[in-house]
Design a protein around this motif. Structure first.
Motif, mmCIF file in Angstrom:
data_model
loop_
_atom_site.group_PDB
_atom_site.id
_atom_site.type_symbol
_atom_site.label_atom_id
_atom_site.label_comp_id
_atom_site.label_asym_id
_atom_site.label_seq_id
_atom_site.Cartn_x
_atom_site.Cartn_y
_atom_site.Cartn_z
ATOM 1 N N ILE A 1 4.531 5.405 -0.841
ATOM 2 C CA ILE A 1 3.181 4.948 -1.128
ATOM 3 C C ILE A 1 3.047 4.795 -2.642
ATOM 4 N N PRO A 2 2.649 3.630 -3.087
ATOM 5 C CA PRO A 2 2.448 3.459 -4.529
ATOM 6 C C PRO A 2 1.227 4.254 -5.007
ATOM 7 N N ALA A 3 1.248 4.634 -6.258
ATOM 8 C CA ALA A 3 0.140 5.402 -6.828
ATOM 9 C C ALA A 3 -1.110 4.529 -6.906
ATOM 10 N N PRO A 4 -2.258 5.092 -6.518
ATOM 11 C CA PRO A 4 -3.502 4.314 -6.619
ATOM 12 C C PRO A 4 -3.897 4.120 -8.081
ATOM 13 N N GLU A 5 -4.726 3.110 -8.311
ATOM 14 C CA GLU A 5 -5.136 2.807 -9.682
ATOM 15 C C GLU A 5 -5.987 3.923 -10.279
ATOM 16 N N ASN A 6 -6.923 4.463 -9.512
ATOM 17 C CA ASN A 6 -7.758 5.557 -10.002
ATOM 18 C C ASN A 6 -7.255 6.864 -9.381
ATOM 19 N N VAL A 7 -6.470 7.573 -10.123
ATOM 20 C CA VAL A 7 -5.846 8.802 -9.630
ATOM 21 C C VAL A 7 -6.899 9.891 -9.394
ATOM 22 N N MET B 1 -7.802 2.544 -1.156
ATOM 23 C CA MET B 1 -7.293 2.830 -2.500
ATOM 24 C C MET B 1 -5.895 2.262 -2.737
ATOM 25 N N VAL B 2 -5.012 2.400 -1.753
ATOM 26 C CA VAL B 2 -3.601 2.077 -1.979
ATOM 27 C C VAL B 2 -3.241 0.666 -1.511
ATOM 28 N N VAL B 3 -3.633 0.327 -0.291
ATOM 29 C CA VAL B 3 -3.207 -0.952 0.278
ATOM 30 C C VAL B 3 -4.080 -2.100 -0.227
ATOM 31 N N GLN B 4 -5.409 -1.918 -0.139
ATOM 32 C CA GLN B 4 -6.313 -3.004 -0.488
ATOM 33 C C GLN B 4 -6.706 -3.020 -1.962
ATOM 34 N N LYS B 5 -6.345 -1.972 -2.703
ATOM 35 C CA LYS B 5 -6.688 -1.855 -4.140
ATOM 36 C C LYS B 5 -8.189 -2.017 -4.371
ATOM 37 N N GLY B 6 -8.996 -1.418 -3.478
ATOM 38 C CA GLY B 6 -10.443 -1.516 -3.573
ATOM 39 C C GLY B 6 -11.018 -0.576 -4.620
ATOM 40 N N SER B 7 -12.277 -0.776 -4.914
ATOM 41 C CA SER B 7 -12.941 0.046 -5.931
ATOM 42 C C SER B 7 -13.296 1.422 -5.367
ATOM 43 N N ASP B 8 -13.629 2.308 -6.276
ATOM 44 C CA ASP B 8 -14.000 3.670 -5.880
ATOM 45 C C ASP B 8 -15.278 3.692 -5.054
ATOM 46 N N TYR B 9 -16.142 2.745 -5.314
ATOM 47 C CA TYR B 9 -17.398 2.660 -4.578
ATOM 48 C C TYR B 9 -17.150 2.523 -3.075
ATOM 49 N N LEU B 10 -16.107 1.813 -2.695
ATOM 50 C CA LEU B 10 -15.808 1.591 -1.280
ATOM 51 C C LEU B 10 -15.318 2.858 -0.573
ATOM 52 N N THR B 11 -14.826 3.826 -1.320
ATOM 53 C CA THR B 11 -14.327 5.066 -0.708
ATOM 54 C C THR B 11 -15.381 6.165 -0.669
ATOM 55 N N GLN B 12 -16.541 5.931 -1.272
ATOM 56 C CA GLN B 12 -17.572 6.977 -1.330
ATOM 57 C C GLN B 12 -18.039 7.423 0.048
#
Length: 143
Positions: free
Chosen positions: A1-7, A85-96
């Motif tokens: 799994i690649p590292a997410p942009e916002n760790v 976070m990892v596959v779609q490279k979405g923003s943090d707002y989407l994971t809230q």
């Protein structure tokens, strides 16, 4: 799994997932008197969780009774957040919303575990004919 942009977001979501899963394990361990049976029950929950969590098969294609069950397993919201976070490279707002879902599950499991433990302690005191002051007296004597 690649590292997410916002760790930091990844760390927060993963941490709350660990707390929710741990609280679920503690709850089952309190409710089931035997450690082996508790482990078996948790494995029965965990094994199909990978399939029904929505990561390998979309939840909208599943029957309703299965999707209701997936909402109480901590793995489902965690994998949804991880996918964003990892596959779609979405923003943090989407994971809230998944973070709050895990947070609420963690608290529910904690509160249910605490209530179950209190009931179990009361039943043990009643079974062995001990008063609740016994615990305080033995603590005072040890000091």
């Amino acid at each position: 799994i690649p590292a997410p942009e916002n760790v930091m977001n990844f760390f927060l979501v993963t941490s709350i997932f660990v707390v929710a899963a741990t609280n679920l394990g503690v709850l089952v361990s309190i409710l089931v008197p035997d450690a082996l049976k508790a482990t078996q029950i948790l494995m029965v929950i965990a094994s199909p969780a990978f399939i029904i969590s929505g990561f390998t098969w979309p939840t909208y294609a599943m029957p309703d009774f299965i999707t209701y069950f997936t909402k109480i397993i901590p793995l489902t919201p965690y994998l949804e957040a991880l996918k964003i976070m990892v596959v779609q490279k979405g923003s943090d707002y989407l994971t809230q919303k998944y973070f709050w879902h895990l947070f609420i599950l963690g608290w529910i499991y904690f509160i249910l575990g605490w209530i179950a433990l209190k009931i179990k302690i009361k039943m043990l005191f009643k079974e062995y004919n001990l008063s609740e002051d016994y615990e305080e007296e033995s603590f005072d004597k040890s000091i």
